[in-house]
Design a protein around this motif. Sequence first.
Motif, PDB file in Angstrom:
ATOM      1  N   ASP A 195       3.870   0.618  46.711  1.00  0.00           N
ATOM      2  CA  ASP A 195       2.950  -0.026  45.762  1.00  0.00           C
ATOM      3  C   ASP A 195       3.606  -0.328  44.424  1.00  0.00           C
ATOM      4  OD1 ASP A 195       0.957   0.197  47.698  1.00  0.00           O
ATOM      5  OD2 ASP A 195       0.249   2.117  46.917  1.00  0.00           O
ATOM      6  N   LEU A 196       4.878  -0.733  44.478  1.00  0.00           N
ATOM      7  CA  LEU A 196       5.595  -1.139  43.272  1.00  0.00           C
ATOM      8  C   LEU A 196       6.316  -2.451  43.554  1.00  0.00           C
ATOM      9  CD1 LEU A 196       7.275   2.195  42.087  1.00  0.00           C
ATOM     10  CD2 LEU A 196       5.598   0.876  40.778  1.00  0.00           C
ATOM     11  N   ARG A 224      15.370  -1.567  45.798  1.00  0.00           N
ATOM     12  CA  ARG A 224      15.141  -0.962  47.116  1.00  0.00           C
ATOM     13  C   ARG A 224      14.017   0.078  47.034  1.00  0.00           C
ATOM     14  NH1 ARG A 224      20.217  -0.326  45.810  1.00  0.00           N
ATOM     15  NH2 ARG A 224      19.998   1.950  45.750  1.00  0.00           N
ATOM     16  N   ARG A 225      13.188   0.110  48.036  1.00  0.00           N
ATOM     17  CA  ARG A 225      12.088   1.072  48.074  1.00  0.00           C
ATOM     18  C   ARG A 225      12.571   2.481  48.405  1.00  0.00           C
ATOM     19  NH1 ARG A 225       7.228  -0.690  47.314  1.00  0.00           N
ATOM     20  NH2 ARG A 225       6.787  -2.921  47.462  1.00  0.00           N
ATOM     21  N   ASN A 239       9.748  -1.960  36.727  1.00  0.00           N
ATOM     22  CA  ASN A 239       9.171  -1.041  37.713  1.00  0.00           C
ATOM     23  C   ASN A 239      10.228  -0.205  38.429  1.00  0.00           C
ATOM     24  OD1 ASN A 239       6.511  -1.839  37.283  1.00  0.00           O
ATOM     25  ND2 ASN A 239       6.650  -3.502  38.777  1.00  0.00           N
ATOM     26  N   ARG A 240      11.493  -0.507  38.203  1.00  0.00           N
ATOM     27  CA  ARG A 240      12.553   0.195  38.931  1.00  0.00           C
ATOM     28  C   ARG A 240      12.834   1.561  38.310  1.00  0.00           C
ATOM     29  NH1 ARG A 240      16.747  -4.954  39.410  1.00  0.00           N
ATOM     30  NH2 ARG A 240      15.335  -6.288  40.644  1.00  0.00           N
ATOM     31  N   VAL A 241      13.235   2.480  39.160  1.00  0.00           N
ATOM     32  CA  VAL A 241      13.616   3.808  38.694  1.00  0.00           C
ATOM     33  C   VAL A 241      15.047   3.757  38.178  1.00  0.00           C
ATOM     34  CG1 VAL A 241      14.027   6.197  39.381  1.00  0.00           C
ATOM     35  CG2 VAL A 241      12.077   4.937  40.329  1.00  0.00           C
ATOM     36  N   ALA A 259      16.165  11.831  49.637  1.00  0.00           N
ATOM     37  CA  ALA A 259      15.807  10.428  49.870  1.00  0.00           C
ATOM     38  C   ALA A 259      14.367  10.234  49.426  1.00  0.00           C
ATOM     39  CB  ALA A 259      15.963  10.064  51.342  1.00  0.00           C
ATOM     40  N   ILE A 260      14.145   9.267  48.563  1.00  0.00           N
ATOM     41  CA  ILE A 260      12.817   9.015  48.005  1.00  0.00           C
ATOM     42  C   ILE A 260      12.361   7.628  48.409  1.00  0.00           C
ATOM     43  CG2 ILE A 260      11.485   8.813  45.859  1.00  0.00           C
ATOM     44  CD1 ILE A 260      13.815  10.652  44.652  1.00  0.00           C
ATOM     45  N   ASN A 261      11.183   7.548  49.016  1.00  0.00           N
ATOM     46  CA  ASN A 261      10.610   6.278  49.448  1.00  0.00           C
ATOM     47  C   ASN A 261       9.447   5.919  48.528  1.00  0.00           C
ATOM     48  OD1 ASN A 261      12.318   6.267  51.746  1.00  0.00           O
ATOM     49  ND2 ASN A 261      10.895   7.579  52.838  1.00  0.00           N
TER      50      ASN A 261
END
Length: 210
Positions: free
Chosen positions: A34-35, A155-156, A42-44, A29-31
């Motif tokens: 600042d994006l 989603r962050r 900007n999304r992964v 899980a990656i949080n």
Amino acid sequence: MADSDIETAVARALEDSPDRNFTETVDLAINLRDLDLNEPSNRVDESIVLPSGTGQETRIVVIAEGETAVRAEEAADEVLSVDDVADLDDDDAKDMADETDFFIAEEAMMQDIARHLGTILGPRGKMPDPLSPDDDVVETVNRLKNTVQLRSGDRRTFHTLVGAEDMDAEDISDNIDVILRRLHADLEKGPQNIDAVYVKTTMGPSVEVA
């Protein structure tokens, strides 16, 4: 090789996982922070080949004809022609999309596939990887069997598969290390855009990695 902190976190997650009558996956899980994720740039959205593999069965469908289709039979779970795709009704197409991890298609077929399946595969992030005439379909299938998708959307917090509980902690750690290195390289502010990272088995507690 992953650093010792990652391997320690993975080992703890594996140890803390309750006994189950099935092999659990190991997830990350990656949080982010600042994006502005309302901005698509900007999304992964990454495809990452895991050096130690996923530890899971990966279902891959190839859409091809001729010699490419014949060769694909060696490695893919299913091989379809463009006519097969055109004959799918919406329910069958949705079922196939939900059951399949990756699609591969010959470049010349992409327009037809977009017309027949675009509204189903597009929203699921499963439009086929295009196969050029010079690409080896067997090699492409085998590479994708060890590939995971990192997608944050807006989603962050987002999740990705990094292995299975019957894998060695060192191998899972190497997979996590590759993912974090890619994120550090690709995010605007590198590690500063990552708030926290956790590893866990399907049913186990989360352990902080970074």
